[in-house]
Design a protein around this motif. Structure first.
Motif, PDB file in Angstrom:
ATOM      1  N   GLU A   1      -0.717  12.359   6.688  1.00 50.20           N
ATOM      2  CA  GLU A   1      -1.225  12.103   5.344  1.00 50.20           C
ATOM      3  C   GLU A   1      -1.082  10.627   5.008  1.00 50.20           C
ATOM      4  O   GLU A   1      -0.295   9.902   5.625  1.00 50.20           O
ATOM      5  N   GLY A   2      -1.839  10.172   4.023  1.00 47.97           N
ATOM      6  CA  GLY A   2      -1.763   8.784   3.595  1.00 47.97           C
ATOM      7  C   GLY A   2      -2.673   7.876   4.409  1.00 47.97           C
ATOM      8  O   GLY A   2      -3.436   8.312   5.276  1.00 47.97           O
ATOM      9  N   ILE A   3      -2.578   6.588   4.121  1.00 54.06           N
ATOM     10  CA  ILE A   3      -3.401   5.597   4.811  1.00 54.06           C
ATOM     11  C   ILE A   3      -2.931   5.427   6.252  1.00 54.06           C
ATOM     12  O   ILE A   3      -1.737   5.342   6.527  1.00 54.06           O
ATOM     13  N   VAL A   4      -3.880   5.394   7.164  1.00 52.52           N
ATOM     14  CA  VAL A   4      -3.576   5.092   8.569  1.00 52.52           C
ATOM     15  C   VAL A   4      -3.546   3.578   8.713  1.00 52.52           C
ATOM     16  O   VAL A   4      -4.551   2.911   8.458  1.00 52.52           O
ATOM     17  N   PHE A   5      -2.404   3.017   9.101  1.00 49.85           N
ATOM     18  CA  PHE A   5      -2.262   1.565   9.219  1.00 49.85           C
ATOM     19  C   PHE A   5      -1.687   1.252  10.600  1.00 49.85           C
ATOM     20  O   PHE A   5      -0.574   1.665  10.918  1.00 49.85           O
ATOM     21  N   VAL A   6      -2.462   0.551  11.422  1.00 53.52           N
ATOM     22  CA  VAL A   6      -2.016   0.257  12.788  1.00 53.52           C
ATOM     23  C   VAL A   6      -2.264  -1.201  13.135  1.00 53.52           C
ATOM     24  O   VAL A   6      -3.170  -1.846  12.592  1.00 53.52           O
ATOM     25  N   THR A   7      -1.447  -1.728  14.051  1.00 50.11           N
ATOM     26  CA  THR A   7      -1.743  -3.005  14.702  1.00 50.11           C
ATOM     27  C   THR A   7      -1.932  -2.707  16.182  1.00 50.11           C
ATOM     28  O   THR A   7      -1.204  -1.894  16.756  1.00 50.11           O
ATOM     29  N   ILE A   8      -2.923  -3.342  16.797  1.00 53.66           N
ATOM     30  CA  ILE A   8      -3.218  -3.062  18.203  1.00 53.66           C
ATOM     31  C   ILE A   8      -2.864  -4.261  19.077  1.00 53.66           C
ATOM     32  O   ILE A   8      -3.098  -5.416  18.710  1.00 53.66           O
TER      33      ILE A   8
ATOM     34  N   LEU B   1       0.817  -1.212   0.000  1.00 51.24           N
ATOM     35  CA  LEU B   1       0.000   0.000   0.000  1.00 51.24           C
ATOM     36  C   LEU B   1       0.852   1.264   0.000  1.00 51.24           C
ATOM     37  O   LEU B   1       0.315   2.367  -0.036  1.00 51.24           O
ATOM     38  N   GLN B   2       2.180   1.087   0.068  1.00 51.21           N
ATOM     39  CA  GLN B   2       3.119   2.214   0.184  1.00 51.21           C
ATOM     40  C   GLN B   2       2.720   3.105   1.359  1.00 51.21           C
ATOM     41  O   GLN B   2       2.659   4.337   1.264  1.00 51.21           O
ATOM     42  N   SER B   3       2.448   2.420   2.464  1.00 53.49           N
ATOM     43  CA  SER B   3       1.961   3.090   3.665  1.00 53.49           C
ATOM     44  C   SER B   3       2.938   2.910   4.815  1.00 53.49           C
ATOM     45  O   SER B   3       3.685   1.928   4.869  1.00 53.49           O
TER      46      SER B   3
END
Length: 324
Positions: free
Chosen positions: A148-155, A111-113
């Protein structure tokens, strides 16, 4: 501005893991009132869709394929990316589990995130969401905000409270067909070494043993107490290295990171590597014969004594409490 957030649900042997519901709660905060879409991958997951709806998802998209029966990064990434390309989300949430830790970097790269891993709390919501995660083996915390861009998290499991289960909620559960090809890994057999029962990474109560248990049999009183409390058994690396138990039970910097409501450390000295894996537990009870043991520095309650005397006493007292 609201966001569309995709959540990857995790199922094990036909049962959704609790971290899936925690991820939905996190996604609700990130969305700021936007849509939360859950994704379920497997060979038979359609029936689990409504459970995700009941815990707060607005829609569920399932992908079923024989190659998704057991996890492989190739198979899951192909299926997940097929849904992402169709949904075009503003944010993605995974659990910080063995699966999530393996798959999230691969998907983030596609996703280039950027990727914010091991999030333990979220302040604010929507555009104002701030993500909190531990650094330096839990000695400090950092706050991260995506500009900016996609918010990508692991919880991290056991840190974000799931929303209330509401069977009156309804939503669409649809399926997508994905052609999964060119797999570089084929799973022929899965051999589970972990003990049956409560998943260690999601357990609300953990009774952990160290070198002080002295032998494999020394873990039996700990298992009895853990079963009584509806919890799981863990171990320090020292106990695993001494062959007292399997490495699947190891808690620490090179093992599992856990945050139960109650952590009972029996015969564990408290090496910094072990503390990195459990010091954020809500209540820590340490049992050790050495009053100078490092584990007492992080414990909320300390008992100086022989674990083989203290653990049976605790077990008996809990039995009395439960019988009343």
């Amino acid at each position: 501005m609201t966001k569309k957030v995709i959540v990857l649900g995790e199922a094990r042997e036909g049962v959704l893991r609790n971290v899936s519901f925690e991820a939905i709660a996190a996604a609700k905060k990130i969305s700021g009132g936007g849509e939360v879409v859950a994704i379920l991958l497997g060979d038979s997951v359609q029936a689990l869709g409504n459970e995700m709806i009941h815990y707060g998802a607005d829609r569920v998209v399932t992908v079923e394929h024989p190659h998704l029966k057991t996890y492989t990064s190739d198979g899951y990434s192909q299926a997940f990316m097929a849904v992402v390309e169709n949904e075009k989300p503003d944010a993605v949430v995974f659990g910080h589990t063995a699966l999530g830790k393996d798959l999230s970097p691969k998907v983030a790269s596609k996703l280039q995130s950027g990727l914010i891993s091991d999030v333990t709390d979220i302040e604010g919501e929507g555009e104002g969401a701030v993500f909190i995660r531990p650094i330096f083996s839990g000695k400090a915390f950092e706050k991260v905000k995506i500009k900016e861009g996609i918010v990508f998290v692991t919880i991290r499991p056991n840190n974000i409270e799931p929303l209330a289960h509401d069977e009156s909620r309804s939503g669409d559960v649809s399926s997508v067909s994905v052609d999964i090809t060119n797999l570089r890994t084929i799973i022929k057999e899965v051999v589970r070494k972990s003990t049956e029962g409560v998943d260690l990474s999601e357990a609300k109560v953990i009774v952990a043993g160290g070198r002080g248990v002295k032998s494999e049999d020394g873990f039996e009183p700990l298992k009895e107490l853990a079963d009584l409390l509806g919890g799981a058994v863990g171990a320090s690396r020292g106990a695993c290295d001494a062959d007292y138990c399997d490495y699947s039970l190891q808690i620490g910097q090179t093992g599992k990171v856990v945050t139960p409501d109650l952590y009972i450390a029996a015969g564990i000295s408290g090496a910094i590597q072990h503390l990195a894996g459990m010091s954020n537990s809500k209540i820590i009870v340490a049992i050790n014969k050495d009053p100078e043991a490092n584990i007492f520095k992080v414990a909320d309650y300390g008992i100086v004594g022989d674990l083989f005397e203290v653990i049976p006493m605790l077990t008996e007292e809990f039995k009395k409490m439960k019988s009343n």
